[in-house]
Write an enzyme that holds these catalytic residues in place. Sequence first.
Site, short mmCIF file in Angstrom:
data_model
loop_
_atom_site.label_atom_id
_atom_site.label_comp_id
_atom_site.label_asym_id
_atom_site.label_seq_id
_atom_site.Cartn_x
_atom_site.Cartn_y
_atom_site.Cartn_z
N GLY A 75 0.83 -1.20 0.00
CA GLY A 75 0.00 0.00 0.00
C GLY A 75 0.86 1.25 0.00
N ARG A 82 0.72 -4.92 -5.08
CA ARG A 82 0.84 -5.97 -4.06
C ARG A 82 1.28 -7.29 -4.71
NH1 ARG A 82 -0.88 -4.14 0.77
NH2 ARG A 82 -2.44 -2.48 0.82
N ASP A 116 5.55 -5.48 5.64
CA ASP A 116 5.85 -6.89 5.93
C ASP A 116 5.88 -7.76 4.67
OD1 ASP A 116 6.17 -8.75 8.23
OD2 ASP A 116 4.48 -9.72 7.26
N THR A 153 4.86 1.71 6.46
CA THR A 153 3.43 1.38 6.57
C THR A 153 2.76 2.39 7.49
OG1 THR A 153 1.77 -0.10 7.49
CG2 THR A 153 3.97 -0.42 8.31
N ILE A 154 1.59 2.86 7.07
CA ILE A 154 0.86 3.78 7.96
C ILE A 154 0.41 3.02 9.20
CG2 ILE A 154 0.07 5.26 6.08
CD1 ILE A 154 -2.77 4.04 6.59
N ASP A 155 0.30 1.69 9.12
CA ASP A 155 -0.22 0.91 10.25
C ASP A 155 0.77 0.81 11.41
OD1 ASP A 155 -2.34 0.49 8.59
OD2 ASP A 155 -2.14 -1.68 8.44
N ASP A 164 2.94 -1.40 12.06
CA ASP A 164 2.92 -2.74 12.67
C ASP A 164 4.13 -3.59 12.30
OD1 ASP A 164 2.32 -3.17 10.03
OD2 ASP A 164 0.50 -4.33 10.38
N ARG A 196 -25.06 12.42 19.49
CA ARG A 196 -24.97 11.11 18.84
C ARG A 196 -23.73 10.34 19.29
NH1 ARG A 196 -26.17 13.44 12.79
NH2 ARG A 196 -28.41 13.06 12.77
N ARG A 244 -4.75 -3.25 10.11
CA ARG A 244 -5.16 -4.62 9.81
C ARG A 244 -4.84 -5.56 10.98
NH1 ARG A 244 -6.20 -7.87 5.52
NH2 ARG A 244 -6.23 -6.07 4.13
N GLU A 251 -9.91 -1.16 11.53
CA GLU A 251 -10.60 -2.01 10.55
C GLU A 251 -10.44 -3.50 10.83
OE1 GLU A 251 -8.65 -1.42 6.76
OE2 GLU A 251 -6.70 -1.90 7.63
N ARG A 257 -23.89 7.01 14.12
CA ARG A 257 -23.44 7.15 12.74
C ARG A 257 -22.04 6.53 12.61
NH1 ARG A 257 -28.00 8.67 12.35
NH2 ARG A 257 -28.82 10.53 11.31
N HIS A 275 -8.82 5.36 2.65
CA HIS A 275 -7.55 5.75 2.01
C HIS A 275 -7.20 7.22 2.17
CE1 HIS A 275 -8.60 1.85 0.37
NE2 HIS A 275 -7.31 1.68 0.17
N GLN A 335 -6.43 8.36 4.81
CA GLN A 335 -5.30 8.28 5.75
C GLN A 335 -3.98 8.02 5.05
OE1 GLN A 335 -6.93 5.64 9.31
NE2 GLN A 335 -8.04 5.32 7.42
N ARG A 336 -4.03 7.54 3.82
CA ARG A 336 -2.78 7.18 3.11
C ARG A 336 -2.36 8.22 2.09
NH1 ARG A 336 -3.43 1.03 1.61
NH2 ARG A 336 -3.27 1.87 -0.47
O1 F6P Z 1 -1.01 -0.34 4.11
C1 F6P Z 1 -1.72 -1.15 5.00
C2 F6P Z 1 -3.16 -0.86 4.84
O2 F6P Z 1 -3.29 0.48 5.06
C3 F6P Z 1 -4.08 -1.67 5.75
O3 F6P Z 1 -4.37 -1.05 6.95
C4 F6P Z 1 -5.30 -1.84 4.90
O4 F6P Z 1 -6.02 -2.97 5.26
C5 F6P Z 1 -4.74 -1.94 3.54
O5 F6P Z 1 -3.57 -1.16 3.53
C6 F6P Z 1 -5.69 -1.51 2.44
O6 F6P Z 1 -5.01 -1.40 1.26
P1 F6P Z 1 -5.61 -1.45 -0.22
O7 F6P Z 1 -7.07 -1.14 -0.14
O8 F6P Z 1 -4.85 -0.39 -0.94
O9 F6P Z 1 -5.32 -2.80 -0.75
#
Ligand code: F6P
Length: 349
Positions: free
Chosen positions: A10, A72, A103, A125-127, A129, A162, A171, A222, A272, A278, A280-281
């Site tokens: 990603g 990917r 990873d 990675t933004i995650d 992890d 609310r 992930r 997520e 709500r 995305h 965030q990315r």
């Molecule tokens: O880069 C990791 C991540 O941001 C995960 O948190 C997310 O599940 C995934 O990418 C979604 O990526 P895409 O929709 O681009 O395949």
Amino acid sequence: MHIGVLTGGGDCPGLNAVIRAVVLTGHEVHGDEFTGFVDGWRGVIDGRSRPLAPVDVREILAQGGTILGTSRTNPFADEGDVERVLTSLSKFGIDALVAIGGDDTLGVAQRLATLGVHVVGVPKTIDNDLSGTEVTFGFDTAVQIATEAIDRLQTTAESHHRVIVCEVMGRHAGWIAAYAGIAGGAAEILVPEIPFDLDEVCARLTDRHRRGQYSSVVVVSEGSSPRSGPDAEAAARYTSTESVDAFGHARLGGIGAWTASEIERRTGYESRVTALGHIQRGGTPTAYDRVLASRFGVAAVEAVHAGAFTTMVALQAGQIVRVPLEEAVGRPKRVDRSLLTEVAQPLFS
Ligand code: F6P
């Protein structure tokens, strides 16, 4: 030396800052030449590249995404692709490869290293992890974006009394949820590391609202899920998708919507959901991420020239270090529970 560069997985704010630092350092300090493989491992398999001279990278520091493109692609998934990678690297005359990724991308790099490829990894990675490094670049930007979103959700939640559930990326690990949730004053933070009991969440929200807080923002990663049982099964039906990528990862999304509808049903509070996805990315990296990405890029070139292959550059105790790739991949770095129990939870009220 002739150094290949690729970005995989990603995309992530700061990728271009790494590419720029790698190329400028290599060119100015060592007289290196560079080949940029496009779209991650796909470009190496197909022998598709673009030139990477200083003129190609001078203006890209603040630019989001990656000028090299990404994918990917997993060369170990389809027969013959690993041989194509090896042939391509030898055809281009690549002495060493700088692989910028998370990873999956670095897992491929590690396996290629066992076949004799000279590779240095850069953790992206933004995650946040990835093991071996305290922080990955891109994480800070994602947290800023998510925090700003939560700030905005707080005022509209307050106005309408609310509950708003904000679904963020994450992930395997809830770093974005934990940091943005604390920074944004969330009433609940739900992360993949700790399966949640929605009845307990609802009881805490009800208690909170009865004590005078007439709105709540709940932040959920997520990858979170309820504890096993009927809720886990119901949520899985809501969130599961058939399709998986080349590394076997399902497309995530939907836990926020399920959680919001169940909170409304169980508490009676109008609810709500907002899934940041995305957003965030994309876009420009924060100053912190630009600096971290630049430090990683410079260190990756120095690692290549030191012959420190099969390593990843990393941040530990404020210093840039090299760690063996095997210490980084295949073992997601989970959120420290004390961050949630000792910092976030006392502030939920
Ligand atoms: O880069 C990791 C991540 O941001 C995960 O948190 C997310 O599940 C995934 O990418 C979604 O990526 P895409 O929709 O681009 O395949």
